[in-house]
Motif scaffolding. Structure first.
Motif, PDB file in Angstrom:
ATOM      1  N   UNK A   1       0.865  -1.177   0.000  1.00 23.19           N
ATOM      2  CA  UNK A   1       0.000   0.000   0.000  1.00 23.19           C
ATOM      3  C   UNK A   1       0.900   1.225   0.000  1.00 23.19           C
ATOM      4  N   UNK A   2       0.384   2.381  -0.415  1.00 23.38           N
ATOM      5  CA  UNK A   2       1.243   3.564  -0.540  1.00 23.38           C
ATOM      6  C   UNK A   2       1.920   3.952   0.769  1.00 23.38           C
ATOM      7  N   UNK A   3       3.143   4.434   0.656  1.00 23.43           N
ATOM      8  CA  UNK A   3       3.881   4.910   1.830  1.00 23.43           C
ATOM      9  C   UNK A   3       3.105   6.032   2.495  1.00 23.43           C
ATOM     10  N   UNK A   4       3.034   6.010   3.805  1.00 23.62           N
ATOM     11  CA  UNK A   4       2.347   7.054   4.539  1.00 23.62           C
ATOM     12  C   UNK A   4       0.852   6.883   4.645  1.00 23.62           C
ATOM     13  N   UNK A   5       0.310   5.755   4.183  1.00 25.00           N
ATOM     14  CA  UNK A   5      -1.133   5.535   4.280  1.00 25.00           C
ATOM     15  C   UNK A   5      -1.578   5.608   5.733  1.00 25.00           C
ATOM     16  N   UNK A   6      -2.684   6.277   5.983  1.00 23.97           N
ATOM     17  CA  UNK A   6      -3.214   6.390   7.339  1.00 23.97           C
ATOM     18  C   UNK A   6      -4.291   5.343   7.613  1.00 23.97           C
ATOM     19  N   UNK A   7      -4.736   4.672   6.571  1.00 22.10           N
ATOM     20  CA  UNK A   7      -5.672   3.548   6.691  1.00 22.10           C
ATOM     21  C   UNK A   7      -5.542   2.716   5.427  1.00 22.10           C
TER      22      UNK A   7
ATOM     23  N   UNK B   1      -3.345   0.879  12.863  1.00 17.38           N
ATOM     24  CA  UNK B   1      -4.109   1.847  13.658  1.00 17.38           C
ATOM     25  C   UNK B   1      -5.426   1.296  14.176  1.00 17.38           C
ATOM     26  N   UNK B   2      -5.767   0.091  13.776  1.00 19.48           N
ATOM     27  CA  UNK B   2      -6.936  -0.563  14.339  1.00 19.48           C
ATOM     28  C   UNK B   2      -8.267  -0.220  13.714  1.00 19.48           C
ATOM     29  N   UNK B   3      -8.261   0.479  12.577  1.00 17.14           N
ATOM     30  CA  UNK B   3      -9.518   0.806  11.905  1.00 17.14           C
ATOM     31  C   UNK B   3      -9.910  -0.329  10.960  1.00 17.14           C
ATOM     32  N   UNK B   4     -10.223  -1.460  11.568  1.00 19.35           N
ATOM     33  CA  UNK B   4     -10.536  -2.675  10.824  1.00 19.35           C
ATOM     34  C   UNK B   4     -11.943  -2.616  10.239  1.00 19.35           C
TER      35      UNK B   4
ATOM     36  N   UNK C   1     -16.557   4.925  11.816  1.00 14.64           N
ATOM     37  CA  UNK C   1     -16.028   6.286  11.770  1.00 14.64           C
ATOM     38  C   UNK C   1     -14.868   6.444  12.753  1.00 14.64           C
ATOM     39  N   UNK C   2     -13.855   7.198  12.333  1.00  8.10           N
ATOM     40  CA  UNK C   2     -12.698   7.495  13.185  1.00  8.10           C
ATOM     41  C   UNK C   2     -12.073   8.795  12.700  1.00  8.10           C
ATOM     42  N   UNK C   3     -11.444   9.527  13.604  1.00  5.08           N
ATOM     43  CA  UNK C   3     -10.878  10.837  13.255  1.00  5.08           C
ATOM     44  C   UNK C   3      -9.854  10.742  12.134  1.00  5.08           C
ATOM     45  N   UNK C   4      -9.081   9.662  12.075  1.00  3.28           N
ATOM     46  CA  UNK C   4      -8.035   9.524  11.068  1.00  3.28           C
ATOM     47  C   UNK C   4      -8.617   9.373   9.660  1.00  3.28           C
ATOM     48  N   UNK C   5      -9.907   9.069   9.565  1.00  2.00           N
ATOM     49  CA  UNK C   5     -10.576   8.882   8.277  1.00  2.00           C
ATOM     50  C   UNK C   5     -11.266  10.149   7.779  1.00  2.00           C
ATOM     51  N   UNK C   6     -11.135  11.237   8.531  1.00  6.23           N
ATOM     52  CA  UNK C   6     -11.800  12.503   8.210  1.00  6.23           C
ATOM     53  C   UNK C   6     -10.740  13.540   7.841  1.00  6.23           C
ATOM     54  N   UNK C   7     -10.606  13.897   6.569  1.00  3.42           N
ATOM     55  CA  UNK C   7      -9.507  14.770   6.131  1.00  3.42           C
ATOM     56  C   UNK C   7      -9.633  16.221   6.586  1.00  3.42           C
ATOM     57  N   UNK C   8     -10.873  16.721   6.774  1.00  2.00           N
ATOM     58  CA  UNK C   8     -11.120  18.141   7.004  1.00  2.00           C
ATOM     59  C   UNK C   8     -10.510  18.956   5.852  1.00  2.00           C
TER      60      UNK C   8
ATOM     61  N   UNK D   1     -10.749  23.132  -7.632  1.00  2.00           N
ATOM     62  CA  UNK D   1     -11.695  23.129  -6.520  1.00  2.00           C
ATOM     63  C   UNK D   1     -10.997  23.655  -5.278  1.00  2.00           C
ATOM     64  N   UNK D   2     -11.705  24.419  -4.448  1.00  3.42           N
ATOM     65  CA  UNK D   2     -11.101  24.899  -3.208  1.00  3.42           C
ATOM     66  C   UNK D   2     -10.941  23.768  -2.202  1.00  3.42           C
ATOM     67  N   UNK D   3     -10.113  23.977  -1.204  1.00  2.69           N
ATOM     68  CA  UNK D   3      -9.889  22.968  -0.164  1.00  2.69           C
ATOM     69  C   UNK D   3     -11.046  22.998   0.829  1.00  2.69           C
ATOM     70  N   UNK D   4     -12.164  22.371   0.442  1.00  3.10           N
ATOM     71  CA  UNK D   4     -13.354  22.355   1.286  1.00  3.10           C
ATOM     72  C   UNK D   4     -13.109  21.539   2.550  1.00  3.10           C
ATOM     73  N   UNK D   5     -13.937  21.772   3.557  1.00  2.32           N
ATOM     74  CA  UNK D   5     -13.840  21.060   4.834  1.00  2.32           C
ATOM     75  C   UNK D   5     -14.597  19.744   4.698  1.00  2.32           C
ATOM     76  N   UNK D   6     -13.847  18.642   4.490  1.00  5.80           N
ATOM     77  CA  UNK D   6     -14.433  17.316   4.256  1.00  5.80           C
ATOM     78  C   UNK D   6     -14.545  16.612   5.604  1.00  5.80           C
ATOM     79  N   UNK D   7     -15.755  16.498   6.131  1.00  7.82           N
ATOM     80  CA  UNK D   7     -15.927  15.899   7.448  1.00  7.82           C
ATOM     81  C   UNK D   7     -17.167  14.997   7.518  1.00  7.82           C
ATOM     82  N   UNK D   8     -17.224  13.964   6.695  1.00  5.46           N
ATOM     83  CA  UNK D   8     -18.341  13.023   6.760  1.00  5.46           C
ATOM     84  C   UNK D   8     -18.310  12.238   8.072  1.00  5.46           C
ATOM     85  N   UNK D   9     -19.482  11.979   8.638  1.00 11.75           N
ATOM     86  CA  UNK D   9     -19.550  11.262   9.906  1.00 11.75           C
ATOM     87  C   UNK D   9     -19.902   9.798   9.769  1.00 11.75           C
ATOM     88  N   UNK D  10     -20.105   9.330   8.550  1.00  7.23           N
ATOM     89  CA  UNK D  10     -20.528   7.946   8.332  1.00  7.23           C
ATOM     90  C   UNK D  10     -19.346   6.989   8.381  1.00  7.23           C
TER      91      UNK D  10
END
Length: 261
Positions: free
Chosen positions: A42-48, A72-75, A119-126, A224-233
């Motif tokens: 998987x790509x270097x630096x992947x957070x999930x 990170x345990x986001x199974x 859902x987990x904080x590491x999966x939300x880019x903002x 596209x502008x850097x919108x605040x991406x914060x899905x809760x699903x």
């Protein structure tokens, strides 16, 4: 794209013990089909990331765990409906495994199968730069009008990131809040990749654009502008869910991943 090796696979003795136990339960592929040394990356630096190499079973069962290989345990957990199944098949790279999703079908009674990651904080880019993608194989017979590979959030949510292969054409959707409004960028490749071969797909969100990369080359781009991406699903892999309108993916996935920052 630079890749890093996933964590070391179990020992030969450990793999044989796992396979023997699965065979005893009548669930596994023959031992000869179990790879001796999975090599998926998987790509270097992947957070999930899910790479499916740990799946030695012939078919995954409801609530089976799919391991986040970043540690990170986001199974993920398998979700099935209407006779849907997920099969472990030979992957894109030497020694790797992949998940085969249900065959193409039409109608409310079609089988469904997805992997859900809570859902987990590491999966939300903002507002940070981020990228996500998958390695997949899609034969022509598996093409449908709606086919979601991986997504977090739905169309009407506060935000969403999604990779799809609608009508065989890869596409990225990134949505979020900007100046009080929901802004959405949708980019799609001009051609189908439903040729039965493995392809690498990547969606990139920078401060100024959303890009789709197919097999290492930029296939589509939208400012596209850097919108605040914060899905809760939850993150959904292979479709948005197991309902009859779940945009089921019908090909094979070797890996899915997200990198934030």
């Amino acid at each position: 794209m630079t890749h890093a090796r996933t964590p070391a696979s179990p020992s030969r003795r450990g793999r044989r013990a796992l396979a023997a136990a699965a065979l005893a339960a009548g669930l596994a592929t023959p031992l000869a089909a179990v790879p001796a040394a999975p090599a998926a990356a998987v790509p270097a630096g992947a957070t999930w990331a899910l790479d499916f190499d740990q799946s030695l079973l012939g078919g995954l069962l409801p609530s089976d765990r799919v391991t986040d290989v970043t540690g990170r345990g986001n199974d993920g957990r398998v979700r099935l409906a209407r006779g849907g199944a997920l099969r472990s098949v030979v992957g894109a790279l030497t020694g790797s495994r992949a998940l085969q999703f249900p065959a193409a079908c039409s109608g409310a009674a079609c089988p469904a199968a997805v992997v859900k990651v809570p859902d987990a904080a590491v999966l939300v880019p903002r507002t940070r730069p981020f990228a996500y993608g998958a390695r997949l194989r899609l034969p022509a017979a598996a093409v449908t009008h709606g086919a979601n590979v991986v997504q977090k959030g739905l169309w009407g949510d506060r935000g969403q990131w999604k990779l799809q292969v609608d009508d065989g054409r890869p596409g990225c959707v990134v949505a979020g809040q900007h100046d009080g409004d929901l802004r959405r960028a949708v980019v799609a490749a001009p051609r189908s990749i439903a040729d039965g071969r493995w392809h690498e797909l990547e969606c990139r969100r920078t401060a100024t654009a959303v890009e789709l990369v197919v097999d290492g080359a930029v296939a589509a781009r939208q400012a596209a502008p850097a919108v605040d991406v914060r899905p809760g699903a939850a993150v959904a892999v292979g479709g948005k869910g197991v309902s009859s309108s779940g945009d089921q993916f019908h090909g094979a996935l070797d890996e899915v991943w997200l990198r934030v920052g």
